[in-house]
Design a protein around this motif. Structure first.
Motif, short mmCIF file in Angstrom:
data_model
loop_
_atom_site.label_atom_id
_atom_site.label_comp_id
_atom_site.label_asym_id
_atom_site.label_seq_id
_atom_site.Cartn_x
_atom_site.Cartn_y
_atom_site.Cartn_z
N GLU A 276 0.91 -1.06 -0.02
CA GLU A 276 0.03 0.04 -0.18
C GLU A 276 0.89 1.15 -0.13
O GLU A 276 0.36 2.21 -0.74
N LYS A 279 2.14 2.01 -3.41
CA LYS A 279 1.20 2.73 -4.24
C LYS A 279 1.05 4.09 -4.37
O LYS A 279 0.66 4.84 -5.34
N ARG A 280 1.40 4.56 -2.91
CA ARG A 280 0.90 5.87 -2.67
C ARG A 280 2.20 6.64 -2.61
O ARG A 280 2.43 8.03 -2.75
N SER A 282 5.83 8.26 -3.71
CA SER A 282 6.51 8.13 -5.10
C SER A 282 8.16 8.72 -4.88
O SER A 282 8.63 9.29 -5.94
N ALA A 305 1.07 -4.08 -6.43
CA ALA A 305 1.61 -2.56 -6.16
C ALA A 305 2.57 -2.22 -7.52
O ALA A 305 2.57 -0.96 -7.86
N PRO A 307 2.30 -2.39 -10.74
CA PRO A 307 1.84 -1.64 -12.13
C PRO A 307 1.51 -0.24 -11.45
O PRO A 307 1.57 0.65 -12.33
N GLU A 308 1.28 -0.09 -10.10
CA GLU A 308 0.81 1.53 -9.88
C GLU A 308 2.11 2.33 -9.18
O GLU A 308 1.83 3.49 -8.97
N ASN A 309 3.13 1.80 -9.31
CA ASN A 309 4.53 2.57 -9.02
C ASN A 309 5.29 2.69 -10.04
O ASN A 309 5.60 1.75 -10.86
N ASN A 310 5.81 3.93 -10.18
CA ASN A 310 6.92 3.99 -11.52
C ASN A 310 8.05 4.68 -10.96
O ASN A 310 9.00 5.41 -11.65
N GLY A 333 2.92 -8.88 -11.82
CA GLY A 333 3.06 -7.40 -11.46
C GLY A 333 4.00 -6.61 -12.42
O GLY A 333 4.19 -5.51 -12.63
N ASN A 337 4.96 -2.84 -14.95
CA ASN A 337 6.05 -1.79 -14.27
C ASN A 337 7.07 -1.55 -15.50
O ASN A 337 7.64 -2.23 -15.95
#
Length: 605
Positions: A276, A279-280, A282, A305, A307-310, A333, A337
């Protein structure tokens, strides 16, 4: 008399019965007192009450200081005056009186034993309790109770030490406080120095006995810190609860890039909280979760997580319990990414099926993975095939670790064929894979036209003298290998001869590891002859655990003296059989090189 004690006994009995009972009681008393009770103790006579007739008198028996009865009777009555027959009285005395007496004596014995056997409760005064309570002081080690005598001194030393740590946090960019054992209390004290800190960028609190309760010290502190980039909490048993608390704090942190949580007892629930956070958050670039208890469920959470983290670059999951299912989830996953550059999965029991899924996910990965650690994952020749297919397609992979699997010669041949097509891998580790001369020969052929690979690890493989020969023949004039590791390869003195011949011509190898190959004096002498020849590349040679004796040491010492242009700066001869004579010769050679060339050669015995 003062020296005697008297007890009265009222009995509804006849003189014969009384006389018999008195004799029995006297014998019982003598036996009991002689074995258990001293003379000065009061003997409690057994008393039995019968129905008393008003016509019968009382009989008195007196006892002297020795405890025996005085055979005097106060009243003498005729046997005929009794209203009971002699037979009746004798029957009652012989049955009722012994039973009652036995019960009373048993009770007395029980009380005596209970008095001697029951433990005495310790007597503690209020002052002692107060002193004990005051003697427990907080110390550097969390949970340590100190004696009152030196508690104050240690308490002062602890505070002084913590003040010094706090000063370091405010003064230096990098602070290492690992292993100081200051515990939760110490962290609460030090955390204040991190709030609004404009100096420290890297801090290690590893191995300090910090628990989930201590992690709460970061709340309200890390949110206000915009300078700290590296936080290391490895080796602290914070568990899932601590991971949850930390992640909640880091949700609002915008500076930390590297978070190290190795060996912190984190399981699937903790991995879920970290997912989590990914995901938030950065700003995190590297997260280390090695040697925890993360299973398939935790791998699935982390994979979700990705795919939602770059921003995440390195993901360390060595020494967990991902297995084939965890690798499969992670592969999905990874596909979505774009930022991941390093994936560490050493020791997760992935197996061939897990490797198949993972290689498929990496092949579809849109990013540029540069480092892949697959060591100790029960991979066989079948799994090596999937790895080889990925190697052929990858244009970004630089570092590949296949250490301690079981790919064998067949798997080595598949990897070798893939290396012929790959032009990105610089370091490859195939150690401990049960590769023999045939497999290492295939790898050597792949190096023939490959100028990219600079580090080759094939140690812990039984390649023998033939494998050493195959590899040496290629590296004599081909390849660009700078670090060659052949430790524990069973090459013996014959194999050392091939390696020594290769060193005469090779101009790339700088670091050579030949530990535990049974070289003995013969192999050491072969290598020494190659040291006499000018070699501008070789700087470090490891010959530990090779049963080398003084003759081998003398040969190496002479070679060092003979070569004025020697480039070797380090020779390890530890764990051999070199005596003080061989050590003296090597020391003289080292001093000679320093005097003649002003070059220092480190020799380890």
């Amino acid at each position: 008399m003062a020296s005697s004690s008297t007890s009265s006994l009222n009995l509804h009995s006849l003189p014969k019965a009384s006389s018999g009972f008195g004799q029995w009681r006297s014998g019982l008393r003598s036996e009991f007192l002689g074995s258990s009770v001293s003379r000065n103790r009061l003997f409690v006579s057994p008393v039995v009450f019968l129905h008393r007739s008003p016509r019968l008198p009382a009989i008195k028996a007196s006892y002297n200081s020795e405890g025996g009865p005085k055979r005097s009777r106060v009243y003498k009555e005729s046997q005929a005056a009794s209203g009971f027959p002699n037979a009746k009285v004798q029957q009652i005395a012989s049955s009722v009186l012994p039973l009652g007496s036995f019960a009373v004596v048993t009770f007395v014995l029980w009380k005596v034993v209970e008095k001697f056997m029951s433990p005495k409760s310790p007597k503690t005064s209020a002052g002692e309790n107060k002193s004990s309570a005051q003697g427990v002081k907080w110390s550097i080690g969390a949970g340590t109770n100190l004696l009152q005598g030196f508690a104050a001194k240690v308490d002062r030393e602890a505070k002084q030490r913590l003040n010094e740590f706090a000063k370091e946090l405010r003064s230096f960019r990098s602070v290492d406080m690992s292993g100081c054992n200051f515990g939760d209390e110490g962290l609460f004290f030090l955390a204040e120095s991190l709030g609004y800190n404009q100096t420290v960028e890297e801090v290690s609190f590893s191995a300090n006995g910090i628990t989930a309760a201590g992690v709460k010290a970061f709340d309200g502190v890390l949110q206000s810190n915009i300078m700290l980039k590296v936080l290391n909490l490895s080796g602290n048993p914070i568990g899932d609860e601590g991971a949850k608390t930390l992640c909640a704090t880091l949700m609002e942190n915008s500076s930390i890039e590297i978070l190290q949580l190795n060996s912190t007892d984190i399981g699937d629930e903790g991995a879920k909280e970290i997912a989590e956070l990914l995901k938030r958050n950065s700003t995190l670039r590297i997260i280390e979760l090695n040697n925890n208890m993360i299973d398939y469920s935790g791998f699935t959470s982390l994979a979700g997580a990705l795919p939602e983290n770059n921003t995440i670059r390195n993901l360390h999951l060595n020494g967990n319990y991902g297995g084939a299912l965890g690798a499969n989830a992670l592969a999905k996953g990874i596909e979505g990414n774009k930022s991941l550059r390093e994936l560490h999965l050493h020791g997760n029991s992935i197996g061939d099926e897990g490797i198949r899924a993972l290689m498929a996910g990496l092949s579809s990965h849109k990013g540029k993975l540069a480092l892949l650690d697959l060591g100790n994952n029960s991979i066989t020749a079948k799994g090596a095939f999937y790895v080889a297919e990925y190697i052929k397609r990858s244009k970004s992979l630089v570092w590949l670790n296949m250490y301690m699997n079981d790919i064998g010669d067949e798997g080595a041949e598949k990897i070798a064929d893939a290396l012929k097509q790959n032009r990105s891998i610089v370091t490859i580790d195939l150690g401990g894979n049960n590769i023999h001369a045939e497999g290492v020969n295939a790898i050597a052929q792949a190096l023939k036209d490959n100028a990219i690979i600079t580090t080759l690890e094939v140690g812990y493989n039984p390649i023998g003298p033939d494998g050493a020969k195959a590899l040496s023949e290629i590296l004599k004039f081909h390849g660009n290998v700078k670090t060659l590791k052949l430790g524990w390869c069973q090459i013996a003195a014959k194999g050392a001869e091939h390696v020594a011949d290769m060193l005469r011509y090779n101009n790339t190898i700088s670091v050579l590891d030949l530990r535990a190959n049974g070289l003995r004096d013969e192999g050491a002498s072969c290598l020494a002859r190659s040291l006499k020849v000018v070699n501008e590349a070789l700087t470090s040679m490891d010959l530990g655990f090779n049963e080398i004796r003084d003759d081998g040491a003398f040969a190496i010492a002479q070679a060092l003296k003979a070569n004025e242009d020697v480039t070797v700066t380090s020779i390890n001869l530890g764990n051999n059989f070199i005596t003080k004579f061989g050590q003296s010769a090597l020391t003289d050679a080292r001093d000679h090189v320093l005097e003649m060339t002003e070059k220092e050669v480190e020799i380890f015995f």
